[in-house]
Design a protein around this motif. Sequence first.
Motif, PDB file in Angstrom:
ATOM      1  N   UNK A  18     -54.191  -2.998  35.112  1.00 21.97           N
ATOM      2  CA  UNK A  18     -55.294  -3.228  36.030  1.00 21.97           C
ATOM      3  C   UNK A  18     -56.468  -2.367  35.630  1.00 21.97           C
ATOM      4  N   UNK A  19     -56.953  -1.521  36.551  1.00 21.78           N
ATOM      5  CA  UNK A  19     -58.095  -0.661  36.225  1.00 21.78           C
ATOM      6  C   UNK A  19     -57.707   0.658  35.564  1.00 21.78           C
ATOM      7  N   UNK A  20     -56.426   0.846  35.270  1.00 19.16           N
ATOM      8  CA  UNK A  20     -55.969   2.133  34.767  1.00 19.16           C
ATOM      9  C   UNK A  20     -55.687   2.120  33.274  1.00 19.16           C
ATOM     10  N   UNK A  21     -56.033   3.221  32.615  1.00 14.68           N
ATOM     11  CA  UNK A  21     -55.571   3.516  31.266  1.00 14.68           C
ATOM     12  C   UNK A  21     -54.451   4.543  31.392  1.00 14.68           C
ATOM     13  N   UNK A  22     -53.269   4.207  30.865  1.00 17.33           N
ATOM     14  CA  UNK A  22     -52.089   5.065  31.007  1.00 17.33           C
ATOM     15  C   UNK A  22     -51.598   5.450  29.619  1.00 17.33           C
ATOM     16  N   UNK A  23     -51.320   6.736  29.416  1.00 16.97           N
ATOM     17  CA  UNK A  23     -50.827   7.251  28.149  1.00 16.97           C
ATOM     18  C   UNK A  23     -49.537   8.026  28.378  1.00 16.97           C
ATOM     19  N   UNK A  24     -48.546   7.789  27.531  1.00 13.61           N
ATOM     20  CA  UNK A  24     -47.297   8.559  27.545  1.00 13.61           C
ATOM     21  C   UNK A  24     -47.339   9.550  26.391  1.00 13.61           C
ATOM     22  N   UNK A  25     -47.038  10.818  26.691  1.00 15.35           N
ATOM     23  CA  UNK A  25     -47.194  11.882  25.713  1.00 15.35           C
ATOM     24  C   UNK A  25     -45.896  12.635  25.499  1.00 15.35           C
ATOM     25  N   UNK A  26     -45.737  13.166  24.289  1.00 12.07           N
ATOM     26  CA  UNK A  26     -44.707  14.141  23.993  1.00 12.07           C
ATOM     27  C   UNK A  26     -45.401  15.418  23.573  1.00 12.07           C
TER      28      UNK A  26
END
Length: 366
Positions: free
Chosen positions: A144-152
Motif C-alpha cells: 500500500x503506502x508503505x515501504x518495508x525493509x527487512x534487515x540483518x
Amino acid sequence: MSRGTRAPRAVRAAAVALALAAGTVVAAPPAGACACGGLVDGPAYDTSVSSETAVLQWDGTTQTVLLELDALSNAPEVGLILPTPAPAEVALADPEVFRELDALTAPRAVVSDHRWWPELGFGSGSDGAGGAAGVAVLGEVRLGPLDVTTLGASDAGSLGAWLTERGFQLPETIQTALAPYVQDGWSFVAARLAPEEAATFDGTLQPLRVTFPSSSLVYPMRMSAVADDTQSTRTYVLADHRVDRVDPTAEAYEPTVRFAGRVDPATVESAELAALLRAGGFVTSHEQVFTEPGTEIVSDFVFAPAAADVAYTPTYSVVADRRIGPFFAGPVLAFAGVLALAVLVIWSGRRRRAPAPTLAPRPAGA
C-alpha cells in the motif's frame, strides 16, 4: 528509513507496527519504546503509541503475528524499528481480525439482581537498498503506502548508522535497547510511509501480517524496558491448547488472564481469522500493565502449553429490569394491588349497606 505525515494528528501506525510477536495493546512514551519495538522521530517532536493490538500464532517452526497500532505524533517523520528472531515476510492483514477477537473475548454480562422499580434521582530520510558494513538488506516490499525493509545486522553501531542515514533519529536509549537483539542474531523490520504518499496520508493504515522462523513462541519485549511511561500489554495467542506465560517477567509480575477458550472458526466472519482458528482454535489472552518498565520488564514474553485447557470467560454483574410491557413491574403490580384492594373495599361496603332481605309471611295453617 522513516514514515512521514504532514498532519500533527493521530497516526494509526498499524502497518508500521509490523508485528513481531504476541498480541498486545500498548501505551508508549514519545520517541521511545513500546512493546512492539522502538518508535522514533526527530529530536524536536513528540510521538507516542496510543494503542497496539496483535495476534500471535506458532506452528512449531514458524511464527505469525498480526498487529495494529495507533499513535499520536506531531513529527513530519516517524518510524518504528522491530526486532524479529529471523528475517520476516510482511503482508497486509485484515483489520476485522482485531474487531472480532475483541468482541469474542469481551467480558460477558451476568444478571446478579433485578430492578422492579425505576430509579428516582437527579443526575449522575533518504531511500536505498544499500547497506553499511555490518548491515544486510534481506528484503524490500511495497505494501500500500508503505515501504518495508527487512534487515540483518552483525553490529549495533552499523545498524544505528544505517537507520540514521535513512531518516530514523534514534535516541540513545533505543540504540542501547537494539544491541541485545543484534547480539542474539535477530533480524529487524523497518517501515516508512512512501514519500509520494505523505501528502495524502490520513492517519489510518491497514494492519500488517509478519511471518518469521522461530524456535519458540516469543514476544520481544525487552526494548520496552527503556520506556518512561506506563506500558499496558494485551496478548492474543491462537494455538491448539491453552498457553501460559513462562518468562522471568511473568514470574516476577503475574499477568492477568483476559480470556481462555475455544472459538469455532464457523462463528467468525473474517476469512483470515477463520484460517488462523482452524490452525489453532484455543484463544488465550493475557493483559499486563507495567508502571515502572525499567525495573519490571526483564525479559521477552515466552509462552508454553498450560497444564490443562481450563476455559475462562470474564464476566461482570448487571441488574436486569423487571417489566410488564413498557413499564417497570413494581409500579404496575403495586397499582394492580391497590386497584384490587379498592374494588374489594367498595364491594364490601356496598354489601354492608344493602337492606336485609325480608321473608314473606307463611300462609295460615302451613
